[in-house]
Design a protein around this motif. Structure first.
Motif, PDB file in Angstrom:
ATOM      1  N   VAL A 188      42.061  42.296  48.897  1.00 21.37           N
ATOM      2  CA  VAL A 188      43.279  43.087  49.110  1.00 21.37           C
ATOM      3  C   VAL A 188      44.143  42.992  47.859  1.00 21.37           C
ATOM      4  N   GLY A 189      44.601  44.152  47.413  1.00 21.66           N
ATOM      5  CA  GLY A 189      45.530  44.162  46.289  1.00 21.66           C
ATOM      6  C   GLY A 189      44.897  44.554  44.963  1.00 21.66           C
ATOM      7  N   ASN A 190      43.570  44.502  44.857  1.00 17.25           N
ATOM      8  CA  ASN A 190      42.987  44.725  43.537  1.00 17.25           C
ATOM      9  C   ASN A 190      42.736  46.189  43.208  1.00 17.25           C
ATOM     10  N   GLN A 191      42.809  47.049  44.196  1.00 15.73           N
ATOM     11  CA  GLN A 191      42.529  48.461  43.921  1.00 15.73           C
ATOM     12  C   GLN A 191      43.795  49.310  43.942  1.00 15.73           C
ATOM     13  N   LEU A 192      44.846  48.751  44.483  1.00 17.23           N
ATOM     14  CA  LEU A 192      46.048  49.563  44.662  1.00 17.23           C
ATOM     15  C   LEU A 192      46.732  49.836  43.330  1.00 17.23           C
ATOM     16  N   MET A 251      39.308  20.723  25.032  1.00 17.76           N
ATOM     17  CA  MET A 251      38.757  21.874  25.751  1.00 17.76           C
ATOM     18  C   MET A 251      39.697  22.267  26.890  1.00 17.76           C
ATOM     19  N   ASN A 252      39.475  23.459  27.421  1.00 14.77           N
ATOM     20  CA  ASN A 252      40.334  23.965  28.492  1.00 14.77           C
ATOM     21  C   ASN A 252      39.481  24.526  29.631  1.00 14.77           C
ATOM     22  N   LYS A 253      39.871  24.146  30.823  1.00 17.80           N
ATOM     23  CA  LYS A 253      39.234  24.708  32.012  1.00 17.80           C
ATOM     24  C   LYS A 253      39.994  25.993  32.365  1.00 17.80           C
ATOM     25  N   VAL A 254      39.265  27.081  32.578  1.00 11.61           N
ATOM     26  CA  VAL A 254      39.894  28.362  32.919  1.00 11.61           C
ATOM     27  C   VAL A 254      39.375  28.801  34.292  1.00 11.61           C
ATOM     28  N   LEU A 255      40.298  28.907  35.253  1.00  7.92           N
ATOM     29  CA  LEU A 255      39.923  29.211  36.643  1.00  7.92           C
ATOM     30  C   LEU A 255      40.071  30.703  36.941  1.00  7.92           C
ATOM     31  N   PHE A 256      39.150  31.217  37.737  1.00  8.97           N
ATOM     32  CA  PHE A 256      39.226  32.614  38.180  1.00  8.97           C
ATOM     33  C   PHE A 256      39.264  32.671  39.708  1.00  8.97           C
ATOM     34  N   PHE A 257      39.973  33.666  40.231  1.00 10.28           N
ATOM     35  CA  PHE A 257      40.091  33.809  41.684  1.00 10.28           C
ATOM     36  C   PHE A 257      39.870  35.253  42.107  1.00 10.28           C
ATOM     37  N   ALA A 258      39.522  35.395  43.400  1.00  6.86           N
ATOM     38  CA  ALA A 258      39.437  36.703  44.056  1.00  6.86           C
ATOM     39  C   ALA A 258      38.518  37.646  43.251  1.00  6.86           C
ATOM     40  N   HIS A 259      38.970  38.867  42.971  1.00  5.30           N
ATOM     41  CA  HIS A 259      38.043  39.822  42.347  1.00  5.30           C
ATOM     42  C   HIS A 259      37.681  39.412  40.913  1.00  5.30           C
ATOM     43  N   LEU A 260      38.560  38.641  40.255  1.00  6.11           N
ATOM     44  CA  LEU A 260      38.220  38.154  38.912  1.00  6.11           C
ATOM     45  C   LEU A 260      37.039  37.194  38.971  1.00  6.11           C
ATOM     46  N   ARG A 261      37.018  36.358  39.983  1.00  2.00           N
ATOM     47  CA  ARG A 261      35.903  35.420  40.144  1.00  2.00           C
ATOM     48  C   ARG A 261      34.595  36.195  40.363  1.00  2.00           C
ATOM     49  N   ASP A 262      34.694  37.265  41.173  1.00  3.27           N
ATOM     50  CA  ASP A 262      33.503  38.104  41.398  1.00  3.27           C
ATOM     51  C   ASP A 262      33.045  38.734  40.078  1.00  3.27           C
ATOM     52  N   ALA A 263      34.011  39.202  39.281  1.00  7.47           N
ATOM     53  CA  ALA A 263      33.669  39.907  38.036  1.00  7.47           C
ATOM     54  C   ALA A 263      33.055  38.951  37.015  1.00  7.47           C
ATOM     55  N   VAL A 264      33.638  37.758  36.914  1.00  8.43           N
ATOM     56  CA  VAL A 264      33.159  36.776  35.936  1.00  8.43           C
ATOM     57  C   VAL A 264      31.871  36.107  36.431  1.00  8.43           C
ATOM     58  N   GLU A 312      44.994  23.225  31.919  1.00  6.95           N
ATOM     59  CA  GLU A 312      44.185  23.981  32.876  1.00  6.95           C
ATOM     60  C   GLU A 312      44.829  25.352  33.056  1.00  6.95           C
ATOM     61  N   ILE A 313      44.038  26.376  32.776  1.00  8.80           N
ATOM     62  CA  ILE A 313      44.571  27.742  32.855  1.00  8.80           C
ATOM     63  C   ILE A 313      43.974  28.427  34.084  1.00  8.80           C
ATOM     64  N   ALA A 314      44.824  29.175  34.817  1.00 12.34           N
ATOM     65  CA  ALA A 314      44.311  29.935  35.961  1.00 12.34           C
ATOM     66  C   ALA A 314      44.761  31.384  35.831  1.00 12.34           C
ATOM     67  N   PHE A 315      43.835  32.305  36.035  1.00 11.20           N
ATOM     68  CA  PHE A 315      44.183  33.727  36.059  1.00 11.20           C
ATOM     69  C   PHE A 315      44.332  34.153  37.513  1.00 11.20           C
ATOM     70  N   ILE A 316      45.484  34.737  37.800  1.00 16.10           N
ATOM     71  CA  ILE A 316      45.931  34.923  39.177  1.00 16.10           C
ATOM     72  C   ILE A 316      46.141  36.401  39.480  1.00 16.10           C
ATOM     73  N   PRO A 317      45.177  37.026  40.145  1.00 13.60           N
ATOM     74  CA  PRO A 317      45.367  38.426  40.553  1.00 13.60           C
ATOM     75  C   PRO A 317      46.541  38.530  41.532  1.00 13.60           C
ATOM     76  N   PRO A 318      47.028  39.753  41.760  1.00  7.72           N
ATOM     77  CA  PRO A 318      48.107  39.933  42.742  1.00  7.72           C
ATOM     78  C   PRO A 318      47.754  39.200  44.031  1.00  7.72           C
ATOM     79  N   VAL A 319      48.658  38.376  44.513  1.00 10.46           N
ATOM     80  CA  VAL A 319      48.356  37.521  45.658  1.00 10.46           C
ATOM     81  C   VAL A 319      48.445  38.338  46.948  1.00 10.46           C
ATOM     82  N   SER A 320      47.730  37.895  47.964  1.00 12.83           N
ATOM     83  CA  SER A 320      47.736  38.629  49.237  1.00 12.83           C
ATOM     84  C   SER A 320      47.660  37.672  50.422  1.00 12.83           C
ATOM     85  N   GLY A 321      48.347  36.545  50.303  1.00 10.37           N
ATOM     86  CA  GLY A 321      48.420  35.613  51.427  1.00 10.37           C
ATOM     87  C   GLY A 321      49.407  36.096  52.470  1.00 10.37           C
ATOM     88  N   GLY A 322      49.541  35.298  53.517  1.00  9.63           N
ATOM     89  CA  GLY A 322      50.516  35.622  54.567  1.00  9.63           C
ATOM     90  C   GLY A 322      49.854  36.312  55.732  1.00  9.63           C
TER      91      GLY A 322
END
Lengths: 155, 77, 155, 77
Positions: free
Chosen positions: A134-138, B1-14, B67-77
């Motif tokens: 959710v959120g990645n295509q909008l 060295m640096n650890k670079v974290l990916f989440f959500a669709h970025l994790r899928d892409a990487v 430690e670096i993290a790339f954070i796509p738009p969040v969608s919790g809640g």
């Protein structure tokens, strides 16, 4: 007591409420986010939530600190679940106690809005014919500076 | 060295939860550009960045061990 | 299932929440009114709530009906306790579920405000040096027509 | 006959949970005045009235068998 948690198991709502009970409070509000079957007419089968857990706990605590500063006498507890959730499962519970009731509603509402802005948790929707974060295509949100744009983020 | 974290669709892409790179001395913007080119990542302007679990700006300079993290738009809640 | 209740025993919060869970709802809010120790600097020892029970249940149901009419897809459950309550005891639990979260907050707030207008329940405060029915000395409210003045009361 | 219920401070003032009177044909306002005089009740303009569990106006006429309740400002919640 851990007031801010990422949970891998079902959330016990009463235990979140218990954390904010105080002699000075006359009002407790809770927000319980549940998995809804239909979103924009599309049928969800289940969701998967993922979190950057250590940072998510920090950001939940930051939201609690913002609330306790803004609403006198407020106490806050938040638990967000991760992993696979089915329809009607509880994804998040926010409990806020305050001396007077108007504050308990406002502060609670503030918490959920802030969660949706700054807490690193993501939701993947699974439908019959696909799945999507959710959120990645909008493409409605951009962060030109690289971080959230709200003015009151503490770093 | 640096650890670079990916989440959500970025994790899928990487295709990885994290990678280890030497990014010290680079800005966040420079690291973003490197990784976007390497993994063919689009719309990096929608991605926030955290260093050591705090949001930072694109012009933040990365230090050894961060430690670096790339954070796509969040969608919790 | 009884969605609107006057209870003589402690209220089970989870059981009130369970009544409003629905597949179409993504948000549940609860309001939990608790007995506060201090009111205007005065120390409460305990409270006694009294109700005109049959009418109170009817009026709670009316509030639920008003909400379900005003907020599409809302479901409401309310339990109010009567008898002696000590500090931190739960006096009332209001649970509201709606498809979207803004409605769940607004509808819940509406419920507590309406309870304070039209539901025949009274609270007697007991302090160290006395006791008093809340509302009878303030003389801030009058009912010139003999009934509540709000325009939307169904009769 | 009519059952007339009292609550909260009115119950304390009257000393009874309810009384039985013949009020049929009277308006609520007339019954209120009768009882205010009999029990020395003050501030009756702050008291609401219900007949058979529904709020009514002061000019409502009471019928045989109606249950009347005098309802001080409520303080639930």
């Amino acid at each position: 007591m851990k007031f801010y948690e990422i949970a891998k198991e079902p959330i016990n709502i009463q235990s979140v409420i218990d954390k904010v009970v105080q002699r000075e409070a006359g009002a407790i509000t809770t927000f319980i986010g549940t998995v809804r079957e239909l979103t924009d007419g599309k049928k969800t089968l289940f969701l998967v939530y993922e979190a950057y857990e250590a940072m998510a706990v920090k950001k939940l605590a930051q939201i609690g600190a913002e609330i306790e500063q803004r609403w006198q006498g407020a106490r806050v507890a938040i638990t967000h679940r991760v992993g696979r959730l089915d329809i009607m499962d509880v994804a998040v519970v926010i409990a806020v106690s305050t001396p007077h009731r108007a504050d308990a509603y406002e502060a609670n509402r503030y918490a959920i809005e802030r969660i949706k802005e700054i807490v690193p948790i993501w939701k993947k929707e699974h439908w019959e014919n696909g799945e999507e974060w959710v959120g990645n295509q909008l493409e409605t949100v951009a962060y030109p500076s690289g971080k959230p744009e709200a003015g009151d983020i503490n770093e | 060295m640096n650890k670079v974290l990916f989440f959500a669709h970025l994790r899928d892409a990487v295709g990885e939860e994290y990678v280890t790179v030497d990014a010290s001395g680079k800005t966040v913007a420079e690291l973003k550009a490197d990784l976007a080119a390497k993994y063919d990542l689009a719309r990096m302007e929608t991605i926030m960045t955290a260093i050591n679990e705090e949001f930072v700006s694109n012009d933040e300079v990365i230090a050894e061990g961060d430690e670096i993290a790339f954070i796509p738009p969040v969608s919790g809640g």
